[in-house]
Design an enzyme around this catalytic site. Sequence first.
Site, short mmCIF file in Angstrom:
data_model
loop_
_atom_site.label_atom_id
_atom_site.label_comp_id
_atom_site.label_asym_id
_atom_site.label_seq_id
_atom_site.Cartn_x
_atom_site.Cartn_y
_atom_site.Cartn_z
N LYS A 1 -12.98 9.84 23.18
CA LYS A 1 -12.26 10.79 24.03
C LYS A 1 -12.75 12.20 23.72
O LYS A 1 -12.70 12.64 22.56
CB LYS A 1 -10.78 10.69 23.69
CG LYS A 1 -9.85 10.63 24.87
CD LYS A 1 -8.45 10.35 24.34
CE LYS A 1 -7.41 10.53 25.39
NZ LYS A 1 -6.07 10.42 24.83
C1 E4P Z 1 -3.68 10.57 27.36
O1 E4P Z 1 -4.64 9.94 27.02
C2 E4P Z 1 -2.80 11.32 26.45
O2 E4P Z 1 -2.82 10.68 25.20
C3 E4P Z 1 -1.36 11.34 26.89
O3 E4P Z 1 -1.17 10.64 28.09
C4 E4P Z 1 -0.73 12.68 26.84
O4 E4P Z 1 0.61 12.58 27.24
P1 E4P Z 1 1.69 13.72 26.96
O5 E4P Z 1 1.47 14.82 27.93
O6 E4P Z 1 3.01 13.04 27.18
O7 E4P Z 1 1.49 14.16 25.53
#
Ligand code: E4P
Length: 217
Positions: free
Chosen positions: A83
């Site tokens: 990522k």
């Molecule tokens: C995506 O890969 C992120 O880990 C996640 O969806 C972020 O979500 P949040 O905005 O609830 O922290």
Amino acid sequence: MKFFVDTADVDMIRELAELGMVDGVTTNPSLIRKSGRDIKTVTREICDMIDGPVSAEVVATDADGMIAEGRHLAEIAPNIAIKVPLTWAGLKACRVLTAEGKMVNVTLCFSAAQALLAAKAGATFVSPFIGRLDDINLDGMELIAEIREIYDNYDFPTEILAASIRSVNHVVTAARIGADIATIPPQVLRKLADHPLTDKGLAAFLADWRETGQSIL
Ligand code: E4P
């Protein structure tokens, strides 16, 4: 639609995997912090449990650093998706890591223009953050629709991974628009099965069944 689980909690992932509902997992530095565990140990455990992609996020902010961290993370297991953030450095790292045959998830996407760049950089996944847009009174679902339209116009193979999901409605609407994947917090995934009329109907059926005095087995 594929379901990824958005957590680094191995017990929750195991429970949901046993229900056959986990096609992959996403983590991020905040989720690793919440787990209280070492990133490599916890990510390896998740990769052993899940056949599908498991996203692990780099924390370097320059392309060379992201590439080095990405290569290191990719050694954990063949199903790691690296990522990287949607910055120019992240896009550069995406291109290099993708050329090496690694899966890359370009995260922190908040606009259609950014998603277009992710596709052009060869990303395996792009992660538009629905909830965080809604939090500032913008329309996260409109973004999913715009990306779907653009990717379909050009047959980009990058998969739309709807992220920052906060509710059952987010999952349903993203599915209607045609997001390829939703990454869902465990508590929201469990709520997908809930409906008060299901509970009410089941209670009525069971009460009537008791009145019959019968048993099936
Ligand atoms: C995506 O890969 C992120 O880990 C996640 O969806 C972020 O979500 P949040 O905005 O609830 O922290």
